[in-house]
Design a protein around this motif. Structure first.
Motif, short mmCIF file in Angstrom:
data_model
loop_
_atom_site.label_atom_id
_atom_site.label_comp_id
_atom_site.label_asym_id
_atom_site.label_seq_id
_atom_site.Cartn_x
_atom_site.Cartn_y
_atom_site.Cartn_z
N LEU A 1 -1.77 -10.70 -3.58
CA LEU A 1 -2.35 -9.53 -2.98
C LEU A 1 -3.49 -9.35 -3.94
O LEU A 1 -4.08 -9.82 -5.11
N ASP A 2 -3.96 -8.86 -2.79
CA ASP A 2 -5.64 -8.26 -3.43
C ASP A 2 -5.39 -6.67 -2.76
O ASP A 2 -4.44 -6.10 -2.77
N GLN A 3 -6.63 -6.12 -3.10
CA GLN A 3 -7.00 -4.63 -2.72
C GLN A 3 -5.74 -4.54 -1.09
O GLN A 3 -5.66 -3.20 -0.64
N SER A 4 -6.19 -5.73 -0.65
CA SER A 4 -5.40 -5.26 0.88
C SER A 4 -4.04 -6.18 0.48
O SER A 4 -3.78 -6.38 2.20
N GLY A 5 -3.68 -6.56 0.09
CA GLY A 5 -2.62 -7.29 0.11
C GLY A 5 -0.89 -6.50 0.69
O GLY A 5 -0.37 -7.71 1.19
N ILE A 6 -0.81 -5.25 0.29
CA ILE A 6 -0.08 -4.68 0.68
C ILE A 6 0.14 -3.93 1.64
O ILE A 6 -0.85 -2.78 2.45
N LYS A 7 1.16 -4.60 2.91
CA LYS A 7 0.42 -4.46 4.30
C LYS A 7 1.26 -2.31 4.34
O LYS A 7 2.05 -1.98 3.44
N GLU A 8 0.50 -1.67 4.87
CA GLU A 8 0.63 -0.41 4.70
C GLU A 8 2.04 -0.33 5.18
O GLU A 8 2.72 -0.58 6.41
N ASN A 9 2.83 0.55 4.83
CA ASN A 9 4.23 1.39 4.58
C ASN A 9 5.67 -0.64 4.90
O ASN A 9 6.86 0.17 4.94
N SER A 10 4.99 -1.09 4.23
CA SER A 10 6.07 -2.19 4.33
C SER A 10 7.11 -1.53 2.61
O SER A 10 6.55 -1.44 2.42
N GLY A 11 8.24 -2.57 2.43
CA GLY A 11 8.70 -1.95 1.12
C GLY A 11 8.06 -2.44 -0.35
O GLY A 11 8.13 -1.67 -0.96
N ALA A 12 6.90 -3.39 -0.29
CA ALA A 12 6.37 -3.54 -1.65
C ALA A 12 4.88 -2.54 -1.22
O ALA A 12 5.13 -2.52 -2.46
N ASP A 13 5.25 -1.43 -0.47
CA ASP A 13 3.89 -0.52 -0.19
C ASP A 13 4.18 0.53 -1.66
O ASP A 13 5.69 0.93 -1.39
N PHE A 14 3.34 1.93 -2.15
CA PHE A 14 3.66 2.06 -2.78
C PHE A 14 4.24 3.90 -1.59
O PHE A 14 3.84 3.60 -0.95
N MET A 15 4.81 4.89 -2.32
CA MET A 15 5.67 5.70 -2.39
C MET A 15 4.47 6.78 -1.57
O MET A 15 3.27 6.63 -2.15
N PRO A 16 4.10 7.25 0.29
CA PRO A 16 3.08 7.16 0.16
C PRO A 16 2.66 8.58 -0.02
O PRO A 16 1.92 9.65 -0.31
N GLN A 17 3.31 9.21 -0.53
CA GLN A 17 2.59 10.94 -1.46
C GLN A 17 2.75 10.56 -3.27
O GLN A 17 1.65 11.03 -3.18
N TYR A 18 2.65 9.12 -3.46
CA TYR A 18 2.08 8.77 -4.64
C TYR A 18 1.06 8.02 -4.53
O TYR A 18 -0.30 7.77 -5.63
#
Length: 258
Positions: A132-149
């Motif tokens: 994990l770094d600033q780009s380590g979480i794939k957008e909209n993957s299960g590990a990503d934050f909820m979009p509204q947050y």
């Protein structure tokens, strides 16, 4: 003194102790369950909101754990209540700390784990493609934050702790983030109630923080004969300084954080 008499006296002492707690002074008023309610007085500059695992895998129907936690999340209004707390943090200049869950490929080499660790790895929960770094979480993957947050998390002020690997903050820097900011009072919420949230509560209490848990800004897995939310609420009530609803917490913030 006989063993029977000793046991009788010990029992009497314990009953007296619990009776004192149930009939405590107005400073620690008892609730209907008979336990004292110490409360937490919120103070500007000393208070933070800590949210565990506000991620898609837990909070979205698209998440891999939705079949386990979805009923509880929906009933509690957890998704909206967490956003209300984040918004309150932003509007009232309250420190917001996110303690996420994340597994890099290297973490999948762990040799042992508990029941739910195995279950999470089995459904590839919180897994990413690299460390994990600033780009380590794939957008909209299960590990990503909820979009509204994201507007609250990616605002340049929110502290995102290193990912925890099991349940508690012992394996990440949540406590460091709080200590370095002079925080001693924590409003705690997030997922899931009987795992990461309760584990954070226990460690924060052991570390000397006052902790207020927001009971409808969390949720938990519910299985046949296993209600994670009910179990968590029992333990949380016995451990935390205070347990309130989101609306009660927002009202307290409005009154005390100035």
């Amino acid at each position: 003194m006989s063993k029977t008499l000793k046991n009788t006296l010990l029992l009497a002492a314990l009953l007296s102790l619990f009776s004192s707690a149930a009939n405590s002074s107005s400073e620690h008023k008892s609730k209907g369950d008979g336990l004292p309610d110490p409360g937490v007085k919120l103070i500007k500059g000393q208070t933070a909101i800590v949210i565990t695992d506000p991620q898609i895998d837990f909070l979205s129907p698209k998440g891999v754990a939705w079949s386990l936690v979805g009923k509880s999340v929906t009933k509690n209004g957890t998704v909206n209540n967490l956003e209300k707390l984040m918004q309150a943090a932003q509007e009232n200049d309250i420190v917001l700390v996110i303690s996420p869950h994340y597994y890099a490929p290297q973490d999948l080499a762990f040799k042992h784990g508990g029941a739910l660790e195995h279950a999470m790895h089995g459904i590839k929960m919180f897994e990413g493609n690299k460390r994990l770094d600033q780009s380590g979480i794939k957008e909209n993957s299960g590990a990503d934050f909820m979009p509204q947050y994201k507007k609250y998390i990616n605002n340049g002020k929110t502290a995102v702790a290193n990912p925890h690997k099991i349940y508690g903050p012992e394996s990440n820097d949540t406590v460091l983030q709080l200590r370095k900011r002079g925080i001693n009072k924590v409003i705690l919420a997030g997922m899931s109630a009987n795992l990461c949230t309760e584990s954070h509560l226990r460690e924060l209490m052991e570390q000397g923080f006052e902790v207020l848990v927001v009971k409808d800004a969390t949720a938990a897995a519910q299985l046949p004969d296993l209600d994670g939310y009910a179990a968590a609420m029992t333990n949380i009530r016995m451990i935390a300084n205070s347990v309130k609803t989101t609306d009660e917490v927002l009202a307290q913030i409005k009154e005390e954080i100035k």
